[in-house]
Design a protein around this motif. Sequence first.
Motif, PDB file in Angstrom:
ATOM      1  N   MET A   1       0.837  -1.169   0.000  1.00 45.90           N
ATOM      2  CA  MET A   1       0.000   0.000   0.000  1.00 45.90           C
ATOM      3  C   MET A   1       0.891   1.245   0.000  1.00 45.90           C
ATOM      4  O   MET A   1       1.797   1.372   0.802  1.00 45.90           O
ATOM      5  CB  MET A   1      -0.897  -0.020   1.237  1.00 45.90           C
ATOM      6  N   ALA A   2       0.650   2.138  -0.893  1.00 43.50           N
ATOM      7  CA  ALA A   2       1.397   3.394  -0.940  1.00 43.50           C
ATOM      8  C   ALA A   2       0.880   4.322   0.150  1.00 43.50           C
ATOM      9  O   ALA A   2      -0.318   4.406   0.386  1.00 43.50           O
ATOM     10  CB  ALA A   2       1.242   4.046  -2.307  1.00 43.50           C
ATOM     11  N   PRO A   3       1.778   5.020   0.841  1.00 45.16           N
ATOM     12  CA  PRO A   3       1.312   5.922   1.885  1.00 45.16           C
ATOM     13  C   PRO A   3       0.500   7.081   1.304  1.00 45.16           C
ATOM     14  O   PRO A   3       0.750   7.527   0.193  1.00 45.16           O
ATOM     15  CB  PRO A   3       2.605   6.440   2.527  1.00 45.16           C
ATOM     16  N   LYS A   4      -0.486   7.510   2.072  1.00 48.61           N
ATOM     17  CA  LYS A   4      -1.297   8.664   1.685  1.00 48.61           C
ATOM     18  C   LYS A   4      -0.916   9.808   2.606  1.00 48.61           C
ATOM     19  O   LYS A   4      -1.006   9.686   3.813  1.00 48.61           O
ATOM     20  CB  LYS A   4      -2.784   8.347   1.825  1.00 48.61           C
ATOM     21  N   VAL A   5      -0.477  10.918   2.014  1.00 45.58           N
ATOM     22  CA  VAL A   5       0.005  12.039   2.808  1.00 45.58           C
ATOM     23  C   VAL A   5      -0.719  13.315   2.409  1.00 45.58           C
ATOM     24  O   VAL A   5      -0.889  13.594   1.234  1.00 45.58           O
ATOM     25  CB  VAL A   5       1.525  12.243   2.606  1.00 45.58           C
ATOM     26  N   GLU A   6      -1.165  14.067   3.408  1.00 46.07           N
ATOM     27  CA  GLU A   6      -1.698  15.410   3.217  1.00 46.07           C
ATOM     28  C   GLU A   6      -0.791  16.340   4.009  1.00 46.07           C
ATOM     29  O   GLU A   6      -0.423  16.028   5.147  1.00 46.07           O
ATOM     30  CB  GLU A   6      -3.115  15.516   3.767  1.00 46.07           C
ATOM     31  N   PHE A   7      -0.434  17.482   3.439  1.00 48.21           N
ATOM     32  CA  PHE A   7       0.520  18.379   4.067  1.00 48.21           C
ATOM     33  C   PHE A   7       0.121  19.824   3.797  1.00 48.21           C
ATOM     34  O   PHE A   7      -0.202  20.167   2.659  1.00 48.21           O
ATOM     35  CB  PHE A   7       1.911  18.094   3.488  1.00 48.21           C
ATOM     36  N   TYR A   8       0.120  20.657   4.829  1.00 49.28           N
ATOM     37  CA  TYR A   8      -0.292  22.055   4.693  1.00 49.28           C
ATOM     38  C   TYR A   8       0.668  22.955   5.461  1.00 49.28           C
ATOM     39  O   TYR A   8       1.145  22.585   6.535  1.00 49.28           O
ATOM     40  CB  TYR A   8      -1.709  22.256   5.243  1.00 49.28           C
ATOM     41  N   LEU A   9       0.939  24.121   4.936  1.00 45.49           N
ATOM     42  CA  LEU A   9       1.797  25.109   5.593  1.00 45.49           C
ATOM     43  C   LEU A   9       0.970  26.314   6.015  1.00 45.49           C
ATOM     44  O   LEU A   9       0.033  26.705   5.322  1.00 45.49           O
ATOM     45  CB  LEU A   9       2.897  25.596   4.642  1.00 45.49           C
ATOM     46  N   PHE A  10       1.331  26.912   7.142  1.00 46.73           N
ATOM     47  CA  PHE A  10       0.743  28.173   7.556  1.00 46.73           C
ATOM     48  C   PHE A  10       1.659  29.280   7.072  1.00 46.73           C
ATOM     49  O   PHE A  10       2.866  29.206   7.249  1.00 46.73           O
ATOM     50  CB  PHE A  10       0.628  28.253   9.085  1.00 46.73           C
ATOM     51  N   ASP A  11       1.113  30.314   6.480  1.00 45.39           N
ATOM     52  CA  ASP A  11       1.955  31.397   5.993  1.00 45.39           C
ATOM     53  C   ASP A  11       1.847  32.655   6.855  1.00 45.39           C
ATOM     54  O   ASP A  11       2.426  33.684   6.548  1.00 45.39           O
ATOM     55  CB  ASP A  11       1.640  31.739   4.539  1.00 45.39           C
ATOM     56  N   ASN A  12       1.119  32.586   7.946  1.00 42.04           N
ATOM     57  CA  ASN A  12       0.947  33.742   8.821  1.00 42.04           C
ATOM     58  C   ASN A  12       1.713  33.507  10.112  1.00 42.04           C
ATOM     59  O   ASN A  12       1.315  32.694  10.933  1.00 42.04           O
ATOM     60  CB  ASN A  12      -0.535  33.964   9.129  1.00 42.04           C
ATOM     61  N   GLN A  13       2.815  34.208  10.303  1.00 37.13           N
ATOM     62  CA  GLN A  13       3.589  34.086  11.533  1.00 37.13           C
ATOM     63  C   GLN A  13       3.594  35.399  12.296  1.00 37.13           C
ATOM     64  O   GLN A  13       4.606  35.841  12.812  1.00 37.13           O
ATOM     65  CB  GLN A  13       5.000  33.623  11.222  1.00 37.13           C
ATOM     66  N   SER A  14       2.437  36.047  12.370  1.00 36.75           N
ATOM     67  CA  SER A  14       2.342  37.331  13.043  1.00 36.75           C
ATOM     68  C   SER A  14       2.221  37.188  14.562  1.00 36.75           C
ATOM     69  O   SER A  14       2.288  38.170  15.273  1.00 36.75           O
ATOM     70  CB  SER A  14       1.166  38.134  12.501  1.00 36.75           C
ATOM     71  N   TYR A  15       2.055  35.969  15.059  1.00 37.03           N
ATOM     72  CA  TYR A  15       1.968  35.738  16.494  1.00 37.03           C
ATOM     73  C   TYR A  15       3.341  35.331  17.015  1.00 37.03           C
ATOM     74  O   TYR A  15       4.107  34.673  16.321  1.00 37.03           O
ATOM     75  CB  TYR A  15       0.965  34.623  16.808  1.00 37.03           C
ATOM     76  N   ILE A  16       3.642  35.690  18.282  1.00 37.78           N
ATOM     77  CA  ILE A  16       4.914  35.251  18.843  1.00 37.78           C
ATOM     78  C   ILE A  16       4.712  34.329  20.043  1.00 37.78           C
ATOM     79  O   ILE A  16       5.610  33.574  20.383  1.00 37.78           O
ATOM     80  CB  ILE A  16       5.823  36.438  19.228  1.00 37.78           C
ATOM     81  N   ASP A  17       3.540  34.365  20.682  1.00 34.67           N
ATOM     82  CA  ASP A  17       3.293  33.522  21.849  1.00 34.67           C
ATOM     83  C   ASP A  17       3.179  32.048  21.481  1.00 34.67           C
ATOM     84  O   ASP A  17       3.741  31.190  22.159  1.00 34.67           O
ATOM     85  CB  ASP A  17       2.022  33.949  22.569  1.00 34.67           C
ATOM     86  N   PHE A  18       2.431  31.760  20.441  1.00 32.54           N
ATOM     87  CA  PHE A  18       2.207  30.383  19.997  1.00 32.54           C
ATOM     88  C   PHE A  18       1.738  30.450  18.551  1.00 32.54           C
ATOM     89  O   PHE A  18       0.797  31.168  18.243  1.00 32.54           O
ATOM     90  CB  PHE A  18       1.145  29.704  20.862  1.00 32.54           C
ATOM     91  N   PHE A  19       2.402  29.705  17.673  1.00 34.05           N
ATOM     92  CA  PHE A  19       1.986  29.738  16.274  1.00 34.05           C
ATOM     93  C   PHE A  19       2.256  28.404  15.597  1.00 34.05           C
ATOM     94  O   PHE A  19       3.274  27.769  15.833  1.00 34.05           O
ATOM     95  CB  PHE A  19       2.673  30.886  15.512  1.00 34.05           C
ATOM     96  N   PRO A  20       1.315  27.959  14.784  1.00 37.18           N
ATOM     97  CA  PRO A  20       1.517  26.738  13.998  1.00 37.18           C
ATOM     98  C   PRO A  20       2.381  27.046  12.775  1.00 37.18           C
ATOM     99  O   PRO A  20       2.341  28.145  12.226  1.00 37.18           O
ATOM    100  CB  PRO A  20       0.097  26.347  13.582  1.00 37.18           C
TER     101      PRO A  20
END
Length: 128
Positions: A1-20
């Motif tokens: 079985m081939a692995p199934k991967v979903e991947f997403y990036l966050f482009d907003n890094q305006s927070y400094i306390d906690f950010f994904p």
Amino acid sequence: MAPKVEFYLFDNQSYIDFFPLQFGREECSPLHSFGPAARKHYLFHFITAGKGTFYISGKDKAYQLSQGQGFLICPDLICSYEADEKDPWTYMWIEFDGLKTEHFLRTAGLSKTQPIFTQTAPAMENPV
């Protein structure tokens, strides 16, 4: 079985306390592995199906994990992980950072010395 991967990036890094930074989901093939490697940010994996093993290098620790559990990788920690041969895991992950990250992780019961999360059953509102 081939692995199934979903991947997403966050482009907003305006927070400094906690950010994904990024998140995703993967249905792993049997014995699919990553590492040993170190990360620059925090990375949390939550297992939604199957099982596998999380290894912390240098401490010779191995954690057998399954559905409903998760593991935290802290920055600069050398570790690896591998899907089970017969029942490979599916997991979701999120990479994050920020000035208050350690505080939030401690609140959740997670740290470099306690990297394993285990989901508990939700409390019943009207127990019989």
